[in-house]
Design an enzyme around this catalytic site. Structure first.
Site, mmCIF file in Angstrom:
data_model
loop_
_atom_site.group_PDB
_atom_site.id
_atom_site.type_symbol
_atom_site.label_atom_id
_atom_site.label_comp_id
_atom_site.label_asym_id
_atom_site.label_seq_id
_atom_site.Cartn_x
_atom_site.Cartn_y
_atom_site.Cartn_z
ATOM 1 N N TYR A 76 0.374 -0.967 0.372
ATOM 2 C CA TYR A 76 -0.122 -0.034 -0.422
ATOM 3 C C TYR A 76 0.995 1.307 -0.423
ATOM 4 O O TYR A 76 2.085 1.350 0.601
ATOM 5 C CB TYR A 76 -0.904 0.120 1.224
ATOM 6 C CG TYR A 76 -2.440 -0.350 0.592
ATOM 7 C CD1 TYR A 76 -2.934 1.195 0.371
ATOM 8 C CD2 TYR A 76 -3.239 -0.797 0.642
ATOM 9 C CE1 TYR A 76 -4.253 1.411 -0.122
ATOM 10 C CE2 TYR A 76 -4.345 -0.599 0.792
ATOM 11 C CZ TYR A 76 -4.961 0.520 -0.285
ATOM 12 O OH TYR A 76 -6.548 0.235 -0.687
ATOM 13 N N GLU A 78 -0.205 5.126 -0.269
ATOM 14 C CA GLU A 78 -1.223 5.370 -0.550
ATOM 15 C C GLU A 78 -0.240 7.701 -0.678
ATOM 16 O O GLU A 78 0.407 7.629 0.308
ATOM 17 C CB GLU A 78 -2.439 6.332 0.008
ATOM 18 C CG GLU A 78 -3.361 5.388 0.075
ATOM 19 C CD GLU A 78 -4.482 5.566 1.291
ATOM 20 O OE1 GLU A 78 -6.004 5.152 0.757
ATOM 21 O OE2 GLU A 78 -4.455 6.727 1.882
ATOM 22 N N ASP A 222 -5.614 13.912 -25.214
ATOM 23 C CA ASP A 222 -5.976 12.392 -24.746
ATOM 24 C C ASP A 222 -4.892 11.390 -26.128
ATOM 25 O O ASP A 222 -5.595 11.553 -26.700
ATOM 26 C CB ASP A 222 -7.101 12.924 -24.696
ATOM 27 C CG ASP A 222 -7.309 11.138 -23.858
ATOM 28 O OD1 ASP A 222 -6.643 10.386 -24.074
ATOM 29 O OD2 ASP A 222 -8.854 10.689 -24.048
ATOM 30 N N THR A 248 -2.752 6.414 -21.948
ATOM 31 C CA THR A 248 -2.374 4.904 -21.432
ATOM 32 C C THR A 248 -0.706 4.407 -21.275
ATOM 33 O O THR A 248 -0.031 5.397 -22.357
ATOM 34 C CB THR A 248 -3.128 3.751 -22.274
ATOM 35 O OG1 THR A 248 -2.798 3.928 -23.602
ATOM 36 C CG2 THR A 248 -4.772 4.356 -22.214
ATOM 37 N N LYS A 251 -1.082 -0.054 -25.181
ATOM 38 C CA LYS A 251 -1.376 0.372 -26.336
ATOM 39 C C LYS A 251 0.029 0.086 -26.910
ATOM 40 O O LYS A 251 1.058 -0.329 -27.122
ATOM 41 C CB LYS A 251 -1.989 1.335 -26.623
ATOM 42 C CG LYS A 251 -3.713 1.708 -26.268
ATOM 43 C CD LYS A 251 -4.449 2.822 -26.161
ATOM 44 C CE LYS A 251 -5.834 2.669 -25.626
ATOM 45 N NZ LYS A 251 -7.191 3.996 -25.825
ATOM 46 N N ARG A 257 -1.046 -2.241 -18.107
ATOM 47 C CA ARG A 257 -1.946 -1.427 -18.267
ATOM 48 C C ARG A 257 -2.644 0.119 -17.174
ATOM 49 O O ARG A 257 -2.256 -1.224 -16.612
ATOM 50 C CB ARG A 257 -3.779 -2.130 -18.210
ATOM 51 C CG ARG A 257 -3.558 -3.211 -18.946
ATOM 52 C CD ARG A 257 -4.648 -4.436 -18.633
ATOM 53 N NE ARG A 257 -6.065 -3.351 -20.059
ATOM 54 C CZ ARG A 257 -6.173 -3.336 -21.454
ATOM 55 N NH1 ARG A 257 -5.094 -4.384 -22.345
ATOM 56 N NH2 ARG A 257 -7.469 -2.033 -21.751
HETATM 57 C C1 LIG Z 1 -7.580 3.701 -25.075
HETATM 58 C C2 LIG Z 1 -7.821 5.232 -24.423
HETATM 59 C C3 LIG Z 1 -7.890 5.661 -22.952
HETATM 60 C C4 LIG Z 1 -8.392 5.035 -21.966
HETATM 61 O O1 LIG Z 1 -8.059 4.085 -21.894
HETATM 62 P P1 LIG Z 1 -8.428 2.817 -20.817
HETATM 63 O O2 LIG Z 1 -6.746 2.609 -19.819
HETATM 64 O O3 LIG Z 1 -9.431 1.886 -21.575
HETATM 65 O O4 LIG Z 1 -9.377 3.865 -19.283
HETATM 66 C C5 LIG Z 1 -8.749 6.912 -23.254
HETATM 67 N N1 LIG Z 1 -8.862 7.696 -24.193
HETATM 68 C C6 LIG Z 1 -8.610 7.660 -25.134
HETATM 69 C C7 LIG Z 1 -8.549 9.064 -26.400
HETATM 70 C C8 LIG Z 1 -7.735 6.463 -25.674
HETATM 71 O O5 LIG Z 1 -7.891 5.544 -26.698
#
Ligand SMILES: *Cc1c(COP(=O)(O)O)cnc(C)c1O
Length: 429
Positions: A76, A78, A222, A248, A251, A257
């Site tokens: 843990y 935090e 994003d 992320t 990907k 993840r």
């Molecule tokens: C994949 C993705 C997310 C979300 O990622 P998660 O780990 O599935 O929550 C958010 N925004 C964009 C543009 C993405 O491609």
């Protein structure tokens, strides 16, 4: 060998010499819980036994998998390094400091928060840091590839903020920056979000910045999809332009993840407080350690070559699909993503996906820039990790044409897919 394993069979020990995606002490799991061990082995075989073209997926390295299965899973922690709510955090601190140092160096950011549990959690924290409920936000409309966190009515974002969607030109498939600018002037948003789950081209971050400045909005990138290409120098970096970059670590980036947020020094405190304690509790320190491993891998020349190969492969695939008669959105790609409309072959995206699944090809359907029908979305991150080359991409395009048109013997097509993936095990022994 079936192309996809249906339901998990009874547990079988990993056959000697077989590629193994489970490098930790899997024997203990087999002994203690054969039921779930069987499920995991079946999933390993499913991944290795079919062509994995889901644009958001990849194969994390054995080193990343090892960090995920490490003793930090028990800890843990935090808070942040040097300021934790728990004792015994010296090694959790060390792991997080390494992850932050590597992330800031890799992407040229002042500050990195590596604790978000996912990409969506990163976006939630970015909004929490910069916005108040009810604020107006501009993001790519969901029909054009906006993510759920960009104002979907089923997501917190759509309920708590007033989203307006910008789109792409239906003819070219490219972001319509003139209409975006007009929308920004009309709506005066508090933030503009740029990023998408299916846009195959580079975004013009400098132009987004200019438009955001014109209307006094924050710019939130994003960049979950392209960030792995950015790490390898194969796509433009949003960090110099955006106030906050969410991404992320899976990907293309090929880590565990999870999510991360990059920002300038002036927003660091707000971003950190928005992650913990505002939207999350204790960080998942085993994942933080695995993120550090992935950032380390992404800083190598081998990864730079990988990222450029991913893009080259997507271009070959896009050209091949076009030659097979698919209508490729935007006429090609700058990234790992290809969006293709199979309508000229007489089917929609759903039927194409079904026919490809029968041949052992796994991919998504997605919205198309024009109209109602769905297309298919594929990505080359995973197959490139497997070591496939441009010749393989050309073969995949031909297999797509045959499978979707149903020209040729279905079993012969499936056999060719099996042969292709068998030559490129994701985890060579
Ligand atoms: C994949 C993705 C997310 C979300 O990622 P998660 O780990 O599935 O929550 C958010 N925004 C964009 C543009 C993405 O491609």
């Amino acid at each position: 060998m079936p192309v996809t394993s249906p339901v998990a069979p009874a547990a079988a020990p990993p056959a000697p010499g077989r590629p193994d995606a489970l490098p930790q002490d899997f024997a203990a799991l087999l002994r203690e819980d054969p039921e779930i061990a069987g499920v995991l082995l079946a999933e390993r075989d499913r991944q290795a036994g079919a062509l994995q073209l889901i644009a958001a997926e990849n194969f994390a390295s054995p080193a990343v998998l090892a960090a995920l299965g490490s003793p930090l899973v028990n800890k843990y922690a935090e808070g942040y390094p040097g300021a934790r709510h728990h004792g015994g955090c010296e090694y959790a601190d060390a792991a997080e400091r390494v992850a932050v140092r590597r992330a800031t160096a890799l992407f040229g950011a002042d500050h990195a928060n590596v604790q978000p549990h996912s990409g969506s959690s990163a976006v939630l924290a970015a909004y929490a840091a910069l916005l108040r409920p009810g604020d107006t936000v501009l993001a790519m409309g969901l029909p054009y590839g906006g993510h759920l966190t960009h104002g979907s009515p089923g997501n917190f974002s759509g309920r708590w903020f007033d989203f307006a969607g910008y789109g792409v030109d239906p003819e070219t498939g490219l972001v319509d920056y003139a209409r975006l600018r007009a929308l920004a002037r009309a709506r005066r948003p508090k933030a503009i979000v740029c990023g998408s789950i299916s846009y195959p081209r580079h975004l013009d971050y400098a132009l987004f910045r200019e438009i955001a400045d014109e209307v006094g909005a924050y710019l939130i990138a994003d960049a979950a999809h392209p960030m792995g290409l950015v790490a390898g120098g194969a796509a433009p970096n949003p960090v110099p332009y955006a106030d906050v970059v969410c991404a992320t670590t899976h990907k293309v980036l090929r880590g565990p993840r999870g999510g991360m947020i990059l920002c300038g020094a002036e927003l660091a405190g707000r971003i950190d407080r928005a992650v913990f304690p505002f939207t999350q509790g204790g960080a998942q320190m085993h994942t933080v350690a695995a993120k550090a491993v992935a950032f380390g891998e992404a800083a190598t020349p081998a990864y730079t070559r990988y990222a450029h190969r991913v893009v080259a492969h997507a271009r070959v695939l896009a050209a091949g699909l076009e030659a097979e008669g698919f209508a490729v959105a935007t006429g090609g790609t700058d990234t790992h993503i290809v969006v293709a409309d199979p309508a000229p072959l007489g089917v929609d995206g759903r039927t194409a996906r079904e026919r490809l699944a029968a041949a052992g090809v796994v991919l998504d359907t997605c919205a198309l820039p024009h109209g109602e029908a769905r297309g298919v979305r594929l990505g080359t991150a995973a197959v490139t990790t497997q070591g496939m080359d441009e010749g393989d991409m050309a073969r995949i395009a031909a297999l797509f044409g045959a499978a979707v048109r149903r020209s040729g013997d279905a079993e012969a097509i499936a056999a060719e897919v099996r042969e292709l993936v068998a030559r490129h095990p994701p985890y060579p022994g």
